[in-house]
Scaffold this motif. Structure first.
Motif, PDB file in Angstrom:
ATOM      1  N   LYS A  25     -39.168  16.034  24.762  1.00  0.00           N
ATOM      2  CA  LYS A  25     -38.203  15.010  24.355  1.00  0.00           C
ATOM      3  C   LYS A  25     -37.535  14.394  25.586  1.00  0.00           C
ATOM      4  N   LEU A  26     -37.139  15.227  26.541  1.00  0.00           N
ATOM      5  CA  LEU A  26     -36.528  14.713  27.771  1.00  0.00           C
ATOM      6  C   LEU A  26     -37.505  13.859  28.555  1.00  0.00           C
ATOM      7  N   ASP A  27     -38.760  14.250  28.571  1.00  0.00           N
ATOM      8  CA  ASP A  27     -39.779  13.474  29.275  1.00  0.00           C
ATOM      9  C   ASP A  27     -39.942  12.099  28.628  1.00  0.00           C
ATOM     10  N   ASN A  28     -39.952  12.061  27.298  1.00  0.00           N
ATOM     11  CA  ASN A  28     -40.063  10.780  26.593  1.00  0.00           C
ATOM     12  C   ASN A  28     -38.852   9.889  26.884  1.00  0.00           C
ATOM     13  N   GLU A  29     -37.656  10.481  26.871  1.00  0.00           N
ATOM     14  CA  GLU A  29     -36.451   9.710  27.165  1.00  0.00           C
ATOM     15  C   GLU A  29     -36.466   9.205  28.607  1.00  0.00           C
ATOM     16  N   SER A  30     -36.937  10.028  29.510  1.00  0.00           N
ATOM     17  CA  SER A  30     -37.031   9.626  30.913  1.00  0.00           C
ATOM     18  C   SER A  30     -37.987   8.453  31.078  1.00  0.00           C
ATOM     19  N   ASN A  31     -39.120   8.503  30.392  1.00  0.00           N
ATOM     20  CA  ASN A  31     -40.079   7.400  30.455  1.00  0.00           C
ATOM     21  C   ASN A  31     -39.474   6.121  29.903  1.00  0.00           C
ATOM     22  N   LEU A  33     -36.255   5.313  29.810  1.00  0.00           N
ATOM     23  CA  LEU A  33     -35.258   4.822  30.760  1.00  0.00           C
ATOM     24  C   LEU A  33     -35.917   4.186  31.984  1.00  0.00           C
ATOM     25  N   THR A  34     -37.011   4.744  32.438  1.00  0.00           N
ATOM     26  CA  THR A  34     -37.738   4.177  33.569  1.00  0.00           C
ATOM     27  C   THR A  34     -38.239   2.777  33.239  1.00  0.00           C
ATOM     28  N   ARG A  35     -38.792   2.609  32.034  1.00  0.00           N
ATOM     29  CA  ARG A  35     -39.266   1.283  31.622  1.00  0.00           C
ATOM     30  C   ARG A  35     -38.109   0.305  31.507  1.00  0.00           C
ATOM     31  N   LEU A  36     -36.972   0.750  30.961  1.00  0.00           N
ATOM     32  CA  LEU A  36     -35.814  -0.135  30.830  1.00  0.00           C
ATOM     33  C   LEU A  36     -35.303  -0.593  32.191  1.00  0.00           C
TER      34      LEU A  36
END
Length: 55
Positions: A25-31, A33-36
């Motif tokens: 879940k943290l990895d998905n959120e990090s991805n 945020l990186t795209r944003l």
């Protein structure tokens, strides 16, 4: 089935499933945020270009 197990083992390093879920879940959120951030930086560069052309 074996393919999923080995992929899970490679990605999670032998963590139990209950430990790996929050990390996924943290990895998905990090991805996300990186795209944003990348989108915002691109938009900023575009706006800078527009402003520079108008001067």
């Amino acid at each position: 089935m074996d393919e999923r197990y080995y992929r899970y083992r490679k990605e999670c390093g032998g963590l139990d499933m209950y430990q790996a879920r929050p990390m996924k879940k943290l990895d998905n959120e990090s991805n996300l945020l990186t795209r944003l951030v990348a989108d915002l930086l691109l938009e900023r560069q575009i706006l800078k270009g527009v402003v520079a052309e108008n001067l």
